[in-house]
Design a protein around this motif. Sequence first.
Motif, mmCIF file in Angstrom:
data_model
loop_
_atom_site.group_PDB
_atom_site.id
_atom_site.type_symbol
_atom_site.label_atom_id
_atom_site.label_comp_id
_atom_site.label_asym_id
_atom_site.label_seq_id
_atom_site.Cartn_x
_atom_site.Cartn_y
_atom_site.Cartn_z
ATOM 1 N N GLY A 100 0.850 -1.152 0.024
ATOM 2 C CA GLY A 100 0.126 0.085 0.071
ATOM 3 C C GLY A 100 0.661 1.151 -0.034
ATOM 4 O O GLY A 100 0.318 2.355 0.052
ATOM 5 N N SER A 101 2.262 1.057 0.031
ATOM 6 C CA SER A 101 2.917 2.316 -0.046
ATOM 7 C C SER A 101 3.159 3.088 -1.391
ATOM 8 O O SER A 101 3.684 3.962 -1.427
ATOM 9 C CB SER A 101 4.332 1.868 0.634
ATOM 10 N N GLY A 102 2.990 2.272 -2.521
ATOM 11 C CA GLY A 102 3.125 2.763 -3.683
ATOM 12 C C GLY A 102 4.456 2.623 -4.182
ATOM 13 O O GLY A 102 4.944 3.262 -5.292
ATOM 14 N N LEU A 103 5.216 1.830 -3.412
ATOM 15 C CA LEU A 103 6.568 1.730 -4.005
ATOM 16 C C LEU A 103 6.750 0.725 -5.295
ATOM 17 O O LEU A 103 7.906 0.990 -5.809
ATOM 18 C CB LEU A 103 7.396 1.191 -2.787
ATOM 19 N N ALA A 104 6.017 0.142 -5.649
ATOM 20 C CA ALA A 104 6.115 -0.788 -6.812
ATOM 21 C C ALA A 104 6.472 -0.183 -7.890
ATOM 22 O O ALA A 104 7.467 -0.296 -8.722
ATOM 23 C CB ALA A 104 4.921 -1.572 -7.114
ATOM 24 N N ALA A 105 5.958 1.268 -8.202
ATOM 25 C CA ALA A 105 6.175 2.173 -9.435
ATOM 26 C C ALA A 105 7.435 2.724 -9.290
ATOM 27 O O ALA A 105 8.241 2.803 -10.230
ATOM 28 C CB ALA A 105 5.090 3.286 -9.606
ATOM 29 N N GLU A 106 7.815 3.134 -8.177
ATOM 30 C CA GLU A 106 9.306 3.673 -7.957
ATOM 31 C C GLU A 106 10.295 2.705 -8.312
ATOM 32 O O GLU A 106 11.244 2.814 -8.824
ATOM 33 C CB GLU A 106 9.043 4.247 -6.621
ATOM 34 N N ALA A 107 10.064 1.449 -7.624
ATOM 35 C CA ALA A 107 11.071 0.425 -7.852
ATOM 36 C C ALA A 107 11.248 0.138 -9.268
ATOM 37 O O ALA A 107 12.286 -0.069 -9.830
ATOM 38 C CB ALA A 107 10.506 -0.892 -6.933
#
Length: 323
Positions: free
Chosen positions: A185-192
């Motif tokens: 839920g942190s939205g880090l997938a797009a940043e990764a």
Amino acid sequence: MDALLVCQRHSWDQGLTAAVLDAGGEAAALRALVDDAVARQLPDGRLAELDPACSVNGGVVGEYVDRVARRDGDAGLAAAAARQRDWLLTGAPRAADGTLFHLLGGREVWADTVFMVVPPLAAAGHGEAALAQLAGHRARLRRPDGLWRARWDDDAGAPSDGRAWGTGNGWVAAALARAVSLLPGSGLAAEARAHLDACLAHRRPDGSFGDVLDDAASPPDTAVAAMLAWAALAGAREGWLPRGYADVGRSLLAHVVAALDVLGRVTGAAAAPRFDRPGHSPEAQAWLLLADAQARALATAATSSATSAAQPQERVTPAPPCP
């Protein structure tokens, strides 16, 4: 594995070795490793630390000390893991906004620290602290092109090394990839994915990456390919990257495997302990094994799915309606 285990290792390498043993189901060896990390814990809480100048690197092995403590119900290990966490949360030197400095006796923020602190804090349930560290490092080190600078001088308010160091970007890629599953839920997938893509854009025609990613004259560093292979394979296996990244990860892994010498060592990495020339390092060795474990897990999952799809499906007869 033998080549990794016989190397002299710093605290962060002890953490990576713990991850290798954990991924391989080597419970007894993992227990022995974390016991040794605690035996070398400094009074301020830093685990496995043989270099008193290092501030944050013990955080990696701290995650596995905590994991074994929970598995075995060991109060002594749990207390040691808590001392390491407290050091990261409150004891270690940091900037005014709380961003941790990498070394004692200086006020520099390093890309390496992202891996050393973000996943361990997230795994310990300190998600907000983990995201705050990521934000502080990102604000100082991420460049407009998506790559990360190596180091930032907080007193000068400017980079002390603005180059896109290959291994530093590898640490960030691995940290983001680990944090995706630890912080749902942190939205880090797009940043990764964006960071991984920024790194992959600088892969050379021979499959390698430079010690400085965007400097064609810099020597190649095999460890970078191993780190990015792990991130790509982990993302594909966990489903936050498209399946095509599995092929990318396998290609990167094959490049590293091709660099093995007759003793099973990864050649062409930045050489430990000073990382100032090509050679061997425990971290390159560990990332090869971690990437290989991800590739094997993906292959096992694909085989299971294919077997399941090939089996005849049982016909389900609907139950009669309730009266």
